[in-house]
Design a protein around this motif. Structure first.
Motif, PDB file in Angstrom:
ATOM      1  N   LYS A   1      28.089  19.165  21.899  1.00  0.00           N
ATOM      2  CA  LYS A   1      28.285  17.958  22.708  1.00  0.00           C
ATOM      3  C   LYS A   1      28.612  16.738  21.852  1.00  0.00           C
ATOM      4  O   LYS A   1      28.753  15.632  22.379  1.00  0.00           O
ATOM      5  CB  LYS A   1      27.027  17.685  23.543  1.00  0.00           C
ATOM      6  N   GLY A   2      28.702  16.924  20.536  1.00  0.00           N
ATOM      7  CA  GLY A   2      29.029  15.817  19.645  1.00  0.00           C
ATOM      8  C   GLY A   2      27.852  14.924  19.300  1.00  0.00           C
ATOM      9  O   GLY A   2      28.028  13.825  18.771  1.00  0.00           O
ATOM     10  N   LYS A   3      26.632  15.392  19.591  1.00  0.00           N
ATOM     11  CA  LYS A   3      25.452  14.592  19.284  1.00  0.00           C
ATOM     12  C   LYS A   3      25.195  14.584  17.773  1.00  0.00           C
ATOM     13  O   LYS A   3      25.505  15.540  17.068  1.00  0.00           O
ATOM     14  CB  LYS A   3      24.216  15.143  19.995  1.00  0.00           C
ATOM     15  N   THR A   4      24.603  13.498  17.316  1.00  0.00           N
ATOM     16  CA  THR A   4      24.144  13.394  15.937  1.00  0.00           C
ATOM     17  C   THR A   4      22.628  13.526  15.964  1.00  0.00           C
ATOM     18  O   THR A   4      21.953  12.787  16.681  1.00  0.00           O
ATOM     19  CB  THR A   4      24.556  12.040  15.335  1.00  0.00           C
ATOM     20  N   ILE A   5      22.096  14.491  15.200  1.00  0.00           N
ATOM     21  CA  ILE A   5      20.674  14.805  15.271  1.00  0.00           C
ATOM     22  C   ILE A   5      20.031  14.624  13.894  1.00  0.00           C
ATOM     23  O   ILE A   5      20.537  15.118  12.887  1.00  0.00           O
ATOM     24  CB  ILE A   5      20.434  16.271  15.712  1.00  0.00           C
ATOM     25  N   ILE A   6      18.912  13.895  13.867  1.00  0.00           N
ATOM     26  CA  ILE A   6      18.056  13.863  12.686  1.00  0.00           C
ATOM     27  C   ILE A   6      16.692  14.372  13.131  1.00  0.00           C
ATOM     28  O   ILE A   6      16.065  13.795  14.019  1.00  0.00           O
ATOM     29  CB  ILE A   6      17.913  12.462  12.092  1.00  0.00           C
ATOM     30  N   MET A   7      16.245  15.446  12.508  1.00  0.00           N
ATOM     31  CA  MET A   7      15.017  16.100  12.954  1.00  0.00           C
ATOM     32  C   MET A   7      14.062  16.311  11.787  1.00  0.00           C
ATOM     33  O   MET A   7      14.449  16.828  10.743  1.00  0.00           O
ATOM     34  CB  MET A   7      15.370  17.446  13.592  1.00  0.00           C
ATOM     35  N   VAL A   8      12.818  15.882  11.963  1.00  0.00           N
ATOM     36  CA  VAL A   8      11.762  16.191  11.006  1.00  0.00           C
ATOM     37  C   VAL A   8      11.167  17.531  11.396  1.00  0.00           C
ATOM     38  O   VAL A   8      10.808  17.742  12.558  1.00  0.00           O
ATOM     39  CB  VAL A   8      10.663  15.112  11.009  1.00  0.00           C
ATOM     40  N   SER A   9      11.104  18.450  10.438  1.00  0.00           N
ATOM     41  CA  SER A   9      10.650  19.797  10.768  1.00  0.00           C
ATOM     42  C   SER A   9       9.943  20.432   9.574  1.00  0.00           C
ATOM     43  O   SER A   9      10.246  20.133   8.418  1.00  0.00           O
ATOM     44  CB  SER A   9      11.842  20.666  11.169  1.00  0.00           C
TER      45      SER A   9
ATOM     46  N   SER B   1       0.825  -1.213   0.000  1.00  0.00           N
ATOM     47  CA  SER B   1       0.000   0.000   0.000  1.00  0.00           C
ATOM     48  C   SER B   1       0.859   1.263   0.000  1.00  0.00           C
ATOM     49  O   SER B   1       0.372   2.345  -0.311  1.00  0.00           O
ATOM     50  CB  SER B   1      -0.928  -0.001   1.221  1.00  0.00           C
ATOM     51  N   PHE B   2       2.127   1.130   0.375  1.00  0.00           N
ATOM     52  CA  PHE B   2       3.063   2.253   0.338  1.00  0.00           C
ATOM     53  C   PHE B   2       4.478   1.687   0.342  1.00  0.00           C
ATOM     54  O   PHE B   2       4.772   0.741   1.080  1.00  0.00           O
ATOM     55  CB  PHE B   2       2.876   3.165   1.564  1.00  0.00           C
ATOM     56  N   THR B   3       5.322   2.242  -0.481  1.00  0.00           N
ATOM     57  CA  THR B   3       6.708   1.780  -0.556  1.00  0.00           C
ATOM     58  C   THR B   3       7.667   2.914  -0.222  1.00  0.00           C
ATOM     59  O   THR B   3       7.567   4.013  -0.788  1.00  0.00           O
ATOM     60  CB  THR B   3       7.030   1.239  -1.964  1.00  0.00           C
ATOM     61  N   LEU B   4       8.548   2.644   0.698  1.00  0.00           N
ATOM     62  CA  LEU B   4       9.650   3.558   0.999  1.00  0.00           C
ATOM     63  C   LEU B   4      10.868   3.100   0.215  1.00  0.00           C
ATOM     64  O   LEU B   4      11.266   1.944   0.310  1.00  0.00           O
ATOM     65  CB  LEU B   4       9.974   3.532   2.494  1.00  0.00           C
ATOM     66  N   GLY B   5      11.464   4.020  -0.547  1.00  0.00           N
ATOM     67  CA  GLY B   5      12.706   3.694  -1.217  1.00  0.00           C
ATOM     68  C   GLY B   5      12.574   3.456  -2.701  1.00  0.00           C
ATOM     69  O   GLY B   5      11.508   3.617  -3.284  1.00  0.00           O
ATOM     70  N   PRO B   6      13.688   3.040  -3.316  1.00  0.00           N
ATOM     71  CA  PRO B   6      14.970   2.726  -2.647  1.00  0.00           C
ATOM     72  C   PRO B   6      15.648   3.970  -2.055  1.00  0.00           C
ATOM     73  O   PRO B   6      15.669   5.019  -2.692  1.00  0.00           O
ATOM     74  CB  PRO B   6      15.817   2.111  -3.765  1.00  0.00           C
ATOM     75  N   ILE B   7      16.161   3.802  -0.841  1.00  0.00           N
ATOM     76  CA  ILE B   7      16.802   4.885  -0.103  1.00  0.00           C
ATOM     77  C   ILE B   7      18.310   4.670  -0.064  1.00  0.00           C
ATOM     78  O   ILE B   7      18.790   3.599   0.314  1.00  0.00           O
ATOM     79  CB  ILE B   7      16.273   4.968   1.348  1.00  0.00           C
ATOM     80  N   ASN B   8      19.061   5.699  -0.447  1.00  0.00           N
ATOM     81  CA  ASN B   8      20.510   5.734  -0.268  1.00  0.00           C
ATOM     82  C   ASN B   8      20.835   6.939   0.604  1.00  0.00           C
ATOM     83  O   ASN B   8      20.515   8.080   0.247  1.00  0.00           O
ATOM     84  CB  ASN B   8      21.227   5.838  -1.618  1.00  0.00           C
ATOM     85  N   PHE B   9      21.443   6.676   1.748  1.00  0.00           N
ATOM     86  CA  PHE B   9      21.602   7.734   2.758  1.00  0.00           C
ATOM     87  C   PHE B   9      22.781   7.395   3.643  1.00  0.00           C
ATOM     88  O   PHE B   9      23.001   6.230   3.995  1.00  0.00           O
ATOM     89  CB  PHE B   9      20.316   7.814   3.597  1.00  0.00           C
ATOM     90  N   THR B  10      23.557   8.418   3.983  1.00  0.00           N
ATOM     91  CA  THR B  10      24.685   8.232   4.895  1.00  0.00           C
ATOM     92  C   THR B  10      24.568   9.194   6.070  1.00  0.00           C
ATOM     93  O   THR B  10      24.339  10.394   5.880  1.00  0.00           O
ATOM     94  CB  THR B  10      26.025   8.477   4.174  1.00  0.00           C
ATOM     95  N   LEU B  11      24.688   8.658   7.273  1.00  0.00           N
ATOM     96  CA  LEU B  11      24.653   9.450   8.499  1.00  0.00           C
ATOM     97  C   LEU B  11      26.014   9.365   9.171  1.00  0.00           C
ATOM     98  O   LEU B  11      26.456   8.279   9.549  1.00  0.00           O
ATOM     99  CB  LEU B  11      23.576   8.918   9.448  1.00  0.00           C
ATOM    100  N   LYS B  12      26.680  10.498   9.309  1.00  0.00           N
ATOM    101  CA  LYS B  12      27.994  10.531   9.939  1.00  0.00           C
ATOM    102  C   LYS B  12      27.906  11.144  11.337  1.00  0.00           C
ATOM    103  O   LYS B  12      27.041  11.986  11.610  1.00  0.00           O
ATOM    104  CB  LYS B  12      28.988  11.323   9.081  1.00  0.00           C
ATOM    105  N   LYS B  13      28.791  10.717  12.189  1.00  0.00           N
ATOM    106  CA  LYS B  13      28.829  11.200  13.566  1.00  0.00           C
ATOM    107  C   LYS B  13      28.933  12.725  13.599  1.00  0.00           C
ATOM    108  O   LYS B  13      29.723  13.317  12.867  1.00  0.00           O
ATOM    109  CB  LYS B  13      30.022  10.586  14.290  1.00  0.00           C
TER     110      LYS B  13
END
Length: 240
Positions: free
Chosen positions: A209-217, A48-60
């Protein structure tokens, strides 16, 4: 914990009573999603819904903002990233090594999350040796001193507005002190003054503080506070 215990028992049965041993998870440096796809299935097992294909990199240390309309796949993407949803195909790599080679429970403990459908308990769970003075300092910082107080065990009041409850949830994520914070529209129900305070004061302090943040806004005027802005539409990343 009960669910994790049950999952381990099921895994043990499926592997002929020989639970697999995993190497320790290394400190977080990078997470990479390669061609990851997740399908929501209806009662007839049709997508009913497809996410992707997703290519994504999250770095510290990254501060990332995700934007997109309702139904674009933002929350689903975050639940796949945190491994609460398991991809139908594609790979999640942890510091260059496939996630399947590590204990997924250990991986999930990298994340502190506030999803849009979060639940707030009067008691703060999972954080040993809580310092009541520190918690009440955070309560003051979030502008909630007139609404609630932490007595060392419980918040005195959690019957708050949606925006105030999100501030209290934010306090809990700060206390958890995980390397990665997932914040799904925590500013959506806040007044303009707190929004400005959050983006100009609180968010930069996370970075220090070295945090890694992902925020939906949806706060377009504050996107310059982020290292990267990712736009999603119809389950796909259309710009990074």
């Amino acid at each position: 914990q009960n669910i994790d215990h049950l999952e381990r028992k099921i895994a043990a049965f499926s592997e002929n009573d020989t639970p697999r041993s995993y190497p320790p998870l290394p400190p977080f440096e990078e997470i990479k999603l390669e061609n990851v796809v997740y399908d929501y299935m209806d009662e007839e097992k049709q997508s009913s819904f497809t996410l992707g294909p997703i290519n994504f990199t999250l770095k510290k240390g990254s501060l990332i903002c995700i934007i997109g309309g309702n139904g674009s796949g933002k929350s689903t993407f975050l639940k796949v990233l945190t491994n609460l949803y398991h991809p139908a195909s594609g790979s999640i790599l942890v510091n260059g090594t496939a996630l399947k080679n590590f204990n997924k429970e250990d991986y999930r403990f990298w994340f502190s999350t506030i999803f849009t459908d979060f639940h707030l308990f009067p008691k703060i769970y999972g954080i040993p040796n809580l310092n009541a003075d520190k918690v009440n300092e955070y309560i003051k910082l979030m502008g909630l001193s007139h609404k609630t107080h932490f007595n060392g065990t419980n918040f005195s009041n959690v019957r708050l507005s949606t925006g105030q409850r999100k501030r209290l949830a934010l306090i809990c994520t700060l206390l958890e002190d995980k390397p990665i914070m997932i914040l799904d529209e925590v500013t959506a129900d806040q007044d303009p003054n707190f929004k400005k305070f959050f983006y100009t004061e609180i968010l930069p302090s996370f970075g220090l503080k070295g945090k890694t943040i992902i925020m939906v806004s949806h706060d377009d005027k504050y996107t310059e506070q982020f290292d990267r802005v990712i736009e999603m539409e119809y389950g796909k990343i259309i710009s990074q």
